[in-house]
Design a protein around this motif. Structure first.
Motif, PDB file in Angstrom:
ATOM      1  N   TRP A  53       8.779   5.383  14.886  1.00 59.33           N
ATOM      2  CA  TRP A  53       7.811   4.290  14.865  1.00 59.33           C
ATOM      3  C   TRP A  53       6.598   4.618  13.981  1.00 59.33           C
ATOM      4  O   TRP A  53       6.170   3.802  13.154  1.00 59.33           O
ATOM      5  CB  TRP A  53       7.342   3.973  16.297  1.00 59.33           C
ATOM      6  N   ASP A  54       6.062   5.835  14.150  1.00 62.06           N
ATOM      7  CA  ASP A  54       4.918   6.236  13.334  1.00 62.06           C
ATOM      8  C   ASP A  54       5.299   6.344  11.869  1.00 62.06           C
ATOM      9  O   ASP A  54       4.518   5.999  10.974  1.00 62.06           O
ATOM     10  CB  ASP A  54       4.360   7.581  13.814  1.00 62.06           C
ATOM     11  N   PHE A  55       6.532   6.814  11.637  1.00 64.95           N
ATOM     12  CA  PHE A  55       6.974   6.987  10.255  1.00 64.95           C
ATOM     13  C   PHE A  55       7.135   5.636   9.552  1.00 64.95           C
ATOM     14  O   PHE A  55       6.831   5.502   8.362  1.00 64.95           O
ATOM     15  CB  PHE A  55       8.302   7.749  10.221  1.00 64.95           C
ATOM     16  N   GLU A  56       7.581   4.640  10.288  1.00 62.01           N
ATOM     17  CA  GLU A  56       7.720   3.299   9.715  1.00 62.01           C
ATOM     18  C   GLU A  56       6.347   2.780   9.272  1.00 62.01           C
ATOM     19  O   GLU A  56       6.194   2.214   8.186  1.00 62.01           O
ATOM     20  CB  GLU A  56       8.340   2.342  10.732  1.00 62.01           C
ATOM     21  N   THR A  57       5.352   3.004  10.120  1.00 62.07           N
ATOM     22  CA  THR A  57       3.988   2.598   9.774  1.00 62.07           C
ATOM     23  C   THR A  57       3.518   3.336   8.530  1.00 62.07           C
ATOM     24  O   THR A  57       2.897   2.753   7.633  1.00 62.07           O
ATOM     25  CB  THR A  57       3.029   2.905  10.944  1.00 62.07           C
ATOM     26  N   GLN A  58       3.847   4.631   8.461  1.00 61.43           N
ATOM     27  CA  GLN A  58       3.416   5.455   7.336  1.00 61.43           C
ATOM     28  C   GLN A  58       4.042   4.991   6.022  1.00 61.43           C
ATOM     29  O   GLN A  58       3.358   4.893   4.996  1.00 61.43           O
ATOM     30  CB  GLN A  58       3.766   6.921   7.591  1.00 61.43           C
ATOM     31  N   TYR A  59       5.343   4.684   6.043  1.00 66.04           N
ATOM     32  CA  TYR A  59       5.989   4.322   4.784  1.00 66.04           C
ATOM     33  C   TYR A  59       5.473   2.983   4.281  1.00 66.04           C
ATOM     34  O   TYR A  59       5.314   2.774   3.067  1.00 66.04           O
ATOM     35  CB  TYR A  59       7.521   4.368   4.924  1.00 66.04           C
ATOM     36  N   LYS A  60       5.160   2.071   5.191  1.00 63.29           N
ATOM     37  CA  LYS A  60       4.598   0.791   4.765  1.00 63.29           C
ATOM     38  C   LYS A  60       3.172   0.973   4.242  1.00 63.29           C
ATOM     39  O   LYS A  60       2.738   0.286   3.307  1.00 63.29           O
ATOM     40  CB  LYS A  60       4.649  -0.211   5.918  1.00 63.29           C
ATOM     41  N   GLN A  61       2.452   1.934   4.838  1.00 61.71           N
ATOM     42  CA  GLN A  61       1.099   2.229   4.355  1.00 61.71           C
ATOM     43  C   GLN A  61       1.147   2.796   2.936  1.00 61.71           C
ATOM     44  O   GLN A  61       0.348   2.417   2.074  1.00 61.71           O
ATOM     45  CB  GLN A  61       0.406   3.227   5.287  1.00 61.71           C
ATOM     46  N   ILE A  62       2.099   3.702   2.687  1.00 58.01           N
ATOM     47  CA  ILE A  62       2.228   4.298   1.354  1.00 58.01           C
ATOM     48  C   ILE A  62       2.546   3.229   0.309  1.00 58.01           C
ATOM     49  O   ILE A  62       1.944   3.185  -0.766  1.00 58.01           O
ATOM     50  CB  ILE A  62       3.307   5.404   1.360  1.00 58.01           C
ATOM     51  N   LEU A  63       3.477   2.332   0.623  1.00 64.37           N
ATOM     52  CA  LEU A  63       3.814   1.263  -0.315  1.00 64.37           C
ATOM     53  C   LEU A  63       2.622   0.333  -0.541  1.00 64.37           C
ATOM     54  O   LEU A  63       2.389  -0.145  -1.660  1.00 64.37           O
ATOM     55  CB  LEU A  63       5.019   0.469   0.201  1.00 64.37           C
ATOM     56  N   PHE A  64       1.850   0.098   0.523  1.00 68.82           N
ATOM     57  CA  PHE A  64       0.667  -0.748   0.393  1.00 68.82           C
ATOM     58  C   PHE A  64      -0.368  -0.073  -0.510  1.00 68.82           C
ATOM     59  O   PHE A  64      -0.962  -0.708  -1.392  1.00 68.82           O
ATOM     60  CB  PHE A  64       0.072  -1.021   1.776  1.00 68.82           C
ATOM     61  N   LYS A 100       6.694   4.541 -11.772  1.00 67.69           N
ATOM     62  CA  LYS A 100       6.250   5.905 -11.454  1.00 67.69           C
ATOM     63  C   LYS A 100       5.701   5.959 -10.023  1.00 67.69           C
ATOM     64  O   LYS A 100       5.977   6.915  -9.280  1.00 67.69           O
ATOM     65  CB  LYS A 100       5.165   6.322 -12.458  1.00 67.69           C
ATOM     66  N   ARG A 101       4.972   4.926  -9.613  1.00 66.41           N
ATOM     67  CA  ARG A 101       4.433   4.911  -8.247  1.00 66.41           C
ATOM     68  C   ARG A 101       5.545   4.760  -7.212  1.00 66.41           C
ATOM     69  O   ARG A 101       5.487   5.362  -6.134  1.00 66.41           O
ATOM     70  CB  ARG A 101       3.406   3.780  -8.104  1.00 66.41           C
ATOM     71  N   LEU A 102       6.565   3.961  -7.539  1.00 66.60           N
ATOM     72  CA  LEU A 102       7.710   3.811  -6.628  1.00 66.60           C
ATOM     73  C   LEU A 102       8.449   5.133  -6.486  1.00 66.60           C
ATOM     74  O   LEU A 102       8.853   5.527  -5.374  1.00 66.60           O
ATOM     75  CB  LEU A 102       8.647   2.721  -7.151  1.00 66.60           C
ATOM     76  N   SER A 103       8.626   5.825  -7.596  1.00 63.80           N
ATOM     77  CA  SER A 103       9.299   7.126  -7.555  1.00 63.80           C
ATOM     78  C   SER A 103       8.490   8.133  -6.734  1.00 63.80           C
ATOM     79  O   SER A 103       9.050   8.930  -5.973  1.00 63.80           O
ATOM     80  CB  SER A 103       9.492   7.643  -8.985  1.00 63.80           C
ATOM     81  N   LEU A 104       7.161   8.074  -6.851  1.00 61.44           N
ATOM     82  CA  LEU A 104       6.302   8.958  -6.056  1.00 61.44           C
ATOM     83  C   LEU A 104       6.418   8.623  -4.571  1.00 61.44           C
ATOM     84  O   LEU A 104       6.523   9.529  -3.725  1.00 61.44           O
ATOM     85  CB  LEU A 104       4.851   8.821  -6.525  1.00 61.44           C
ATOM     86  N   ALA A 105       6.404   7.334  -4.240  1.00 60.30           N
ATOM     87  CA  ALA A 105       6.555   6.918  -2.838  1.00 60.30           C
ATOM     88  C   ALA A 105       7.888   7.401  -2.281  1.00 60.30           C
ATOM     89  O   ALA A 105       7.969   7.919  -1.159  1.00 60.30           O
ATOM     90  CB  ALA A 105       6.456   5.396  -2.729  1.00 60.30           C
ATOM     91  N   GLN A 106       8.953   7.236  -3.073  1.00 55.88           N
ATOM     92  CA  GLN A 106      10.296   7.683  -2.652  1.00 55.88           C
ATOM     93  C   GLN A 106      10.307   9.189  -2.396  1.00 55.88           C
ATOM     94  O   GLN A 106      10.886   9.675  -1.408  1.00 55.88           O
ATOM     95  CB  GLN A 106      11.304   7.321  -3.741  1.00 55.88           C
ATOM     96  N   THR A 107       9.633   9.943  -3.263  1.00 53.10           N
ATOM     97  CA  THR A 107       9.578  11.401  -3.127  1.00 53.10           C
ATOM     98  C   THR A 107       8.825  11.804  -1.858  1.00 53.10           C
ATOM     99  O   THR A 107       9.272  12.685  -1.104  1.00 53.10           O
ATOM    100  CB  THR A 107       8.885  12.014  -4.363  1.00 53.10           C
ATOM    101  N   LEU A 108       7.693  11.161  -1.601  1.00 47.47           N
ATOM    102  CA  LEU A 108       6.897  11.491  -0.415  1.00 47.47           C
ATOM    103  C   LEU A 108       7.658  11.166   0.869  1.00 47.47           C
ATOM    104  O   LEU A 108       7.619  11.918   1.845  1.00 47.47           O
ATOM    105  CB  LEU A 108       5.574  10.721  -0.435  1.00 47.47           C
TER     106      LEU A 108
END
Length: 618
Positions: free
Chosen positions: A127-138, A158-166
């Motif tokens: 649940w926390d991770f779902e919130t985190q990934y949406k925060q990163i994309l935001f 480049k930002r999408l690739s960084l988000a995917q990496t994180l």
């Protein structure tokens, strides 16, 4: 806990040897930055670490089961996938659980699948991770999850690739220039994220504030050797200075010993004893040390640029928009001698468009831009240069000029300029297609500077430049006597070379801030947050500061500081003329009168500034 051991790796391409026999290790929770000049193999080292390339010698030994994620400068993404599909391509178990749960939500009739997905979310604490990934994309401005990758800009990819990496939650993150294509707000968020997370990093970055605040170890590749510094960027600078000083001392001693040994060698007979043969062997090593020299250059130039007239550039009521997107709205500014202005703002707020309007590439829809007859632009854009096949480095720069004139009849040749920007004489005769991406940017920068502009515009000049080159560029710009306008997300660079900001806030709103980036952040952080106040008002640094002044006094205060800078520039220029040889008494008297007049005006302006400031504070 040791994660990765790098043992005696080497890499060469034909006769070009990038590095040899390098060894180092990466331990759990280390945050390491690799620093080196462009073209010496930084990206090759990252590629070898990530498994994208193989070393010519040695080994890279990884802990069993170690999960490594690599962010390259050229993302490899499926153009036909959506942002959401790209995120879920990773092999993270948590991501798979979240994906299954979101699919179950789309099919509410399948209660069994929903129950299983719900239980997995609980089991993996997703649940926390779902919130985190949406925060990163935001944070990375990638909110439209159904947008196709093929429709994204290079920066968005480049930002999408960084988000995917994180989000892949690896044991080790390997990052190649992670702050490129991020605006300042994104960089500061990523900085905080890395500081707060227990994460192991190995990265190449030119962002020195990022190095300062995130890294706990710096590894420098310098003249083919690795040097490790167990601390942040400030610690590295201190220790490197001490090392270079020590090396210089040892080299000087070696030179003295070399002279002594050379005399001995010349006096020796041809028949050699065992002892003399040993001394000859030592002599060879001493000779090598004595002839070492550092290729670091400190730029201290007195540029003799074409003089700027009283009219430089004036923007009157300038407005521009693309469809419904407003870039500029009734913008007014008159450039003055010695202006050193930085432009900051989120991606997409119109910074590059503003530069194109200023230089005449785009005509504004409203208002007018008046450019003085003496203005000679030097414009470094993000597009770079397009070399022809078979061209050499020296050929490229000579297309734009042979030299830059200096004061007192001196000059700096194209070859010397290239040397100052770390192209050795041998490198200058290399074919351009052999240069790295960073070296190409460095060459492009030299082609702009060799034209000796008096109004220099730099659009993201720090992208792909190494830290060593950035120091050279900063020193050059500090000596540059003309007008300077810079768009950059490199906070350290901006703090060093500009003293005034245009803050692009979006919707055509541009704040005019008297200070550098750190000054601006300090001011922003000191402002109370009022939830019902629109952001544009909260960020308007003028609102509260001028409440005790009349309209005319506000206007006067806003212009007085820039006028003082212009006067100081004129004063320094006159003072420098006193050093001209052969001045007559009449010329000296004339210069003295002008100097006294300017000095009196400066004192008058300073008194008025103090008067208005006191009224403001009262």
């Amino acid at each position: 806990m040791n994660y990765i051991s790098v043992e005696n790796i080497s890499k060469s391409y034909g006769e070009l040897v990038l590095f040899q026999d390098l060894s180092f290790s990466i331990h759990k929770d280390q945050k390491i930055a690799l620093i080196a000049k462009n073209g010496t193999g930084k990206t090759s080292i990252l590629n070898i670490l990530s498994g994208k390339d193989q070393s010519d010698t040695g080994d890279v030994v990884m802990r069993k089961g170690l999960k490594v994620s690599f962010l390259s400068q050229e993302p490899s993404l499926d153009d036909n996938a959506t942002i959401e599909e790209t995120i879920f391509v990773g092999d993270s178990d948590v991501l798979k659980v979240i994906h299954d749960y979101e699919q179950a939500l789309l099919n509410p009739d399948d209660s069994e699948a929903y129950q299983k997905a719900f239980e997995n979310m609980e089991a993996y604490n997703a649940w926390d991770f779902e919130t985190q990934y949406k925060q990163i994309l935001f944070k990375f401005k990638l909110e439209d999850l159904q947008e196709k990758v093929k429709n994204l800009s290079g920066g968005q990819k480049k930002r999408l690739s960084l988000a995917q990496t994180l989000l892949s939650k690896p044991d080790v993150l390997i990052l190649d220039e992670p702050t490129n294509h991020l605006d300042l707000e994104m960089i500061e968020w990523l900085e905080s994220y890395f500081k707060d997370e227990n994460i192991t990093l190995f990265m190449v970055t030119h962002d020195r504030y990022f190095l300062e605040r995130v890294c706990n170890e710096i590894i420098e590749l310098d003249h083919g050797k690795l040097y490790s510094y167990k601390g942040n960027y400030s610690y590295y600078l201190d220790k490197k200075e001490a090392r270079v000083t020590q090396e210089a001392t040892e080299t000087n001693k070696a030179k003295q010993l070399f002279k002594k040994e050379l005399d001995w060698m010349r006096r020796q007979p041809k028949a050699r004893t065992t002892k003399s043969k040993s001394r000859i062997s030592d002599f060879t090593e001493i000779k090598h040390k004595a002839h070492q020299r550092r290729n670091d250059h400190v730029v201290q130039l007195e540029l003799n640029m074409e003089r700027l007239g009283s009219k430089i550039i004036e923007l009157h009521n300038v407005g521009h928009a693309f469809d419904d997107k407003i870039i500029l709205k009734k913008f007014e500014y008159v450039f003055k001698k010695g202006d050193r202005i930085g432009i900051i703002g989120k991606n997409g707020t119109g910074k590059s468009t503003f530069l194109n309007i200023l230089t005449g590439s785009i005509k504004p829809q409203n208002g007018k831009v008046v450019v003085g007859e003496t203005v000679k632009f030097g414009y470094y854009t993000q597009s770079g240069i397009q070399p022809k096949n078979g061209q050499k480095v020296i050929d490229i720069i000579k297309e734009f000029g042979d030299y830059i004139p200096l004061k007192k009849g001196r000059q700096i040749s194209a070859q010397q300029l290239l040397e100052r920007f770390l192209f050795s004489r041998k490198k200058q005769y290399d074919f351009v297609d052999k240069l790295s991406g960073g070296e190409l940017k460095r060459l492009y920068l030299c082609t702009v500077l060799i034209q000796n502009p008096n109004f220099l515009i730099l659009d993201e000049p720090t992208n792909d430049l190494d830290v060593v080159t950035l120091n050279v560029l900063e020193n050059f710009l500090l000596d540059f006597p003309g007008c300077l306008l810079v768009v950059s997300h490199d906070r350290y660079f901006m703090d060093k070379v500009v003293d005034h900001l245009f803050v692009f806030q979006g919707e055509g709103v541009i704040s005019n801030f008297p200070g550098n980036y750190s000054d601006y952040r300090t001011y922003e952080d000191s402002q109370p947050v009022v939830s019902d106040t629109p952001k544009s008002e909260k960020n308007d640094w003028k609102k509260d500061n001028t409440s005790r002044l009349s309209y005319n006094e506000q206007k006067e205060l806003n212009t007085i500081e820039s006028k003082l800078k212009s006067l100081e520039f004129d004063k320094n220029e006159i003072q420098s003329k006193f050093y001209t040889e052969g001045l007559s008494n009449e010329e000296i008297s004339d210069l003295s009168g002008k100097l006294q007049s300017i000095t009196d005006t400066i004192e008058e302006k300073e008194e008025r500034w103090l008067e208005l400031s006191s009224k403001l504070e009262g």
